[in-house]
Design an enzyme around this catalytic site. Structure first.
Site, PDB file in Angstrom:
ATOM      1  N   LYS A  13      13.483 -15.416 -58.161  1.00 40.72           N
ATOM      2  CA  LYS A  13      13.257 -14.045 -58.658  1.00 40.72           C
ATOM      3  C   LYS A  13      14.321 -13.087 -58.114  1.00 40.72           C
ATOM      4  O   LYS A  13      14.873 -12.278 -58.849  1.00 40.72           O
ATOM      5  CB  LYS A  13      11.866 -13.532 -58.247  1.00 40.72           C
ATOM      6  CG  LYS A  13      10.713 -14.357 -58.802  1.00 40.72           C
ATOM      7  CD  LYS A  13       9.362 -13.686 -58.545  1.00 40.72           C
ATOM      8  CE  LYS A  13       9.017 -13.570 -57.057  1.00 40.72           C
ATOM      9  NZ  LYS A  13       8.802 -14.868 -56.385  1.00 40.72           N
ATOM     10  N   ARG A  88       1.290  -8.985 -57.716  1.00 36.46           N
ATOM     11  CA  ARG A  88       0.922 -10.261 -57.091  1.00 36.46           C
ATOM     12  C   ARG A  88      -0.505 -10.643 -57.420  1.00 36.46           C
ATOM     13  O   ARG A  88      -0.941 -11.745 -57.094  1.00 36.46           O
ATOM     14  CB  ARG A  88       1.006 -10.150 -55.563  1.00 36.46           C
ATOM     15  CG  ARG A  88       2.382  -9.918 -55.010  1.00 36.46           C
ATOM     16  CD  ARG A  88       3.148 -11.215 -55.026  1.00 36.46           C
ATOM     17  NE  ARG A  88       3.698 -11.645 -53.766  1.00 36.46           N
ATOM     18  CZ  ARG A  88       4.945 -11.446 -53.374  1.00 36.46           C
ATOM     19  NH1 ARG A  88       5.776 -10.730 -54.078  1.00 36.46           N
ATOM     20  NH2 ARG A  88       5.367 -11.967 -52.257  1.00 36.46           N
ATOM     21  N   ARG A 127      17.791 -20.715 -47.579  1.00 41.45           N
ATOM     22  CA  ARG A 127      18.163 -19.417 -48.141  1.00 41.45           C
ATOM     23  C   ARG A 127      18.806 -18.492 -47.116  1.00 41.45           C
ATOM     24  O   ARG A 127      18.392 -18.411 -45.970  1.00 41.45           O
ATOM     25  CB  ARG A 127      16.916 -18.740 -48.717  1.00 41.45           C
ATOM     26  CG  ARG A 127      17.123 -17.278 -49.045  1.00 41.45           C
ATOM     27  CD  ARG A 127      16.142 -16.779 -50.043  1.00 41.45           C
ATOM     28  NE  ARG A 127      14.842 -16.510 -49.450  1.00 41.45           N
ATOM     29  CZ  ARG A 127      13.828 -16.003 -50.150  1.00 41.45           C
ATOM     30  NH1 ARG A 127      13.970 -15.755 -51.445  1.00 41.45           N
ATOM     31  NH2 ARG A 127      12.680 -15.768 -49.578  1.00 41.45           N
ATOM     32  N   ARG A 160      15.644 -15.168 -43.422  1.00 44.47           N
ATOM     33  CA  ARG A 160      14.383 -14.437 -43.257  1.00 44.47           C
ATOM     34  C   ARG A 160      13.442 -15.170 -42.317  1.00 44.47           C
ATOM     35  O   ARG A 160      13.334 -16.390 -42.376  1.00 44.47           O
ATOM     36  CB  ARG A 160      13.711 -14.265 -44.633  1.00 44.47           C
ATOM     37  CG  ARG A 160      14.207 -13.051 -45.382  1.00 44.47           C
ATOM     38  CD  ARG A 160      13.705 -12.977 -46.786  1.00 44.47           C
ATOM     39  NE  ARG A 160      12.281 -13.266 -46.941  1.00 44.47           N
ATOM     40  CZ  ARG A 160      11.644 -13.223 -48.104  1.00 44.47           C
ATOM     41  NH1 ARG A 160      12.305 -12.902 -49.202  1.00 44.47           N
ATOM     42  NH2 ARG A 160      10.371 -13.505 -48.183  1.00 44.47           N
ATOM     43  N   ARG A 171       2.550 -18.845 -47.996  1.00 42.84           N
ATOM     44  CA  ARG A 171       2.965 -18.013 -49.131  1.00 42.84           C
ATOM     45  C   ARG A 171       2.661 -18.714 -50.455  1.00 42.84           C
ATOM     46  O   ARG A 171       2.230 -18.085 -51.427  1.00 42.84           O
ATOM     47  CB  ARG A 171       4.454 -17.686 -49.020  1.00 42.84           C
ATOM     48  CG  ARG A 171       4.719 -16.570 -47.995  1.00 42.84           C
ATOM     49  CD  ARG A 171       6.112 -16.610 -47.411  1.00 42.84           C
ATOM     50  NE  ARG A 171       7.171 -16.438 -48.378  1.00 42.84           N
ATOM     51  CZ  ARG A 171       8.426 -16.831 -48.178  1.00 42.84           C
ATOM     52  NH1 ARG A 171       8.770 -17.408 -47.040  1.00 42.84           N
ATOM     53  NH2 ARG A 171       9.337 -16.637 -49.096  1.00 42.84           N
TER      54      ARG A 171
HETATM   55  P1  ADP Z   1       8.476 -14.264 -51.475  1.00 39.55           P
HETATM   56  O1  ADP Z   1       7.934 -13.929 -52.823  1.00 39.55           O
HETATM   57  O2  ADP Z   1       9.655 -15.146 -51.511  1.00 39.55           O
HETATM   58  O3  ADP Z   1       7.424 -14.738 -50.518  1.00 39.55           O
HETATM   59  P2  ADP Z   1       9.015 -11.401 -51.011  1.00 39.55           P
HETATM   60  O4  ADP Z   1      10.252 -10.884 -50.413  1.00 39.55           O
HETATM   61  O5  ADP Z   1       8.716 -11.063 -52.430  1.00 39.55           O
HETATM   62  O6  ADP Z   1       9.076 -12.970 -50.797  1.00 39.55           O
HETATM   63  O7  ADP Z   1       7.759 -10.951 -50.137  1.00 39.55           O
HETATM   64  C1  ADP Z   1       7.720 -11.164 -48.747  1.00 39.55           C
HETATM   65  C2  ADP Z   1       6.369 -10.703 -48.199  1.00 39.55           C
HETATM   66  O8  ADP Z   1       6.198  -9.291 -48.453  1.00 39.55           O
HETATM   67  C3  ADP Z   1       5.147 -11.361 -48.821  1.00 39.55           C
HETATM   68  O9  ADP Z   1       4.824 -12.576 -48.189  1.00 39.55           O
HETATM   69  C4  ADP Z   1       4.076 -10.284 -48.604  1.00 39.55           C
HETATM   70  O10 ADP Z   1       3.603 -10.278 -47.271  1.00 39.55           O
HETATM   71  C5  ADP Z   1       4.843  -8.994 -48.802  1.00 39.55           C
HETATM   72  N1  ADP Z   1       4.797  -8.498 -50.205  1.00 39.55           N
HETATM   73  C6  ADP Z   1       5.836  -8.387 -51.069  1.00 39.55           C
HETATM   74  N2  ADP Z   1       5.434  -7.907 -52.265  1.00 39.55           N
HETATM   75  C7  ADP Z   1       4.102  -7.702 -52.158  1.00 39.55           C
HETATM   76  C8  ADP Z   1       3.097  -7.220 -53.043  1.00 39.55           C
HETATM   77  N3  ADP Z   1       3.369  -6.871 -54.310  1.00 39.55           N
HETATM   78  N4  ADP Z   1       1.814  -7.141 -52.582  1.00 39.55           N
HETATM   79  C9  ADP Z   1       1.501  -7.503 -51.338  1.00 39.55           C
HETATM   80  N5  ADP Z   1       2.397  -7.977 -50.450  1.00 39.55           N
HETATM   81  C10 ADP Z   1       3.683  -8.076 -50.840  1.00 39.55           C
END
Ligand code: ADP
Ligand code: ZN
Length: 215
Positions: A13, A88, A127, A160, A171
């Protein structure tokens, strides 16, 4: 044009969003990046979000939704956006629709990037992310031209802290719990396109550009 990218962590993404935003001249909004900026900046939101993120759990909906609401009002978002990491769950999907409706707007379509588990783990554990512009690289699949330096902006790359196998598993579990309801939500509105994201990044990018041209 307003496009949502859905899919598991590691589906690409972030990579697609950065490239699409550039090609289509749209704003890239990544809720993960916004949250990480808040954590490293030590804001109130960052302090509240940090422990959830370290575990790989979702940050509470109201915090993330408020953050997104503010971001969406910025000037650079007027021409449209690629949204990466939100929604999400169904509550977030409804919050997003409500937010856009206030401005007489709606999303154009959602893309579901499907990826298999071995591919996901391989991508995430290797990554590298640019501290400055958020571009993604990979130690093996997409190494930067200069070691630990971003090809796009010269920023420093880092791994990260949540890209370790234990947190990746959490996750993925969180993701799986919510995804089918989300897909049904966008399917019911005839806004969903599914793409195979095991393919290389350029092939996926071209597919999405083709969808945008038809929308
Ligand atoms: P990935 O999808 O690869 O796990 P992201 O960078 O999108 O990584 O998100 C990292 C973390 O940030 C998630 O594990 C969550 O804790 C938080 N997060 C990101 N977007 C949301 C969201 N829309 N709602 C709740 N938590 C979020
Ligand atoms: Zn960069």
């Amino acid at each position: 044009m307003k496009i949502i990218l859905l899919g598991p962590p590691g589906a690409g993404k972030g990579t697609q969003a950065v490239n699409l935003a550039q090609k289509l001249k749209l704003a890239h909004i990544s809720t993960g990046d916004l949250l990480r900026q808040n954590v490293s900046g030590g804001t109130d939101l960052g302090k509240q979000a940090k422990s959830y993120m370290e575990k790989g759990a979702l940050v509470p909906d109201d915090l993330v939704t408020q953050m997104l609401q503010r971001r969406i009002q910025a000037q650079d978002v007027k021409k449209g956006f690629i949204l990466d990491g939100y929604p999400r769950n169904i509550a977030q999907a409804k919050a997003l629709d409500a937010m856009l409706k206030q401005e007489n707007a709606a999303i154009d379509f959602a893309v579901y990037l499907e990826a298999s588990e071995p591919v996901i783990i391989q991508r995430l554990t290797g990554r590298l992310v640019c501290k400055n512009c958020g571009a993604n690289f990979h130690r093996k699949n997409m190494p930067p031209r200069v070691e630990m330096m971003c090809d796009k902006c010269g920023g420093t790359l880092y791994q990260r802290t949540d890209d370790n196998e234990a947190t990746i598993k959490t996750r993925l579990e969180v993701y799986r719990k919510e995804v089918s309801a989300l897909l049904q939500y966008y399917e019911a509105k005839r806004q969903l396109h599914r793409l195979n994201a095991d393919e290389d990044a350029d092939a996926v990018l071209n597919e999405i550009i083709r969808l945008a041209a038809k929308a």
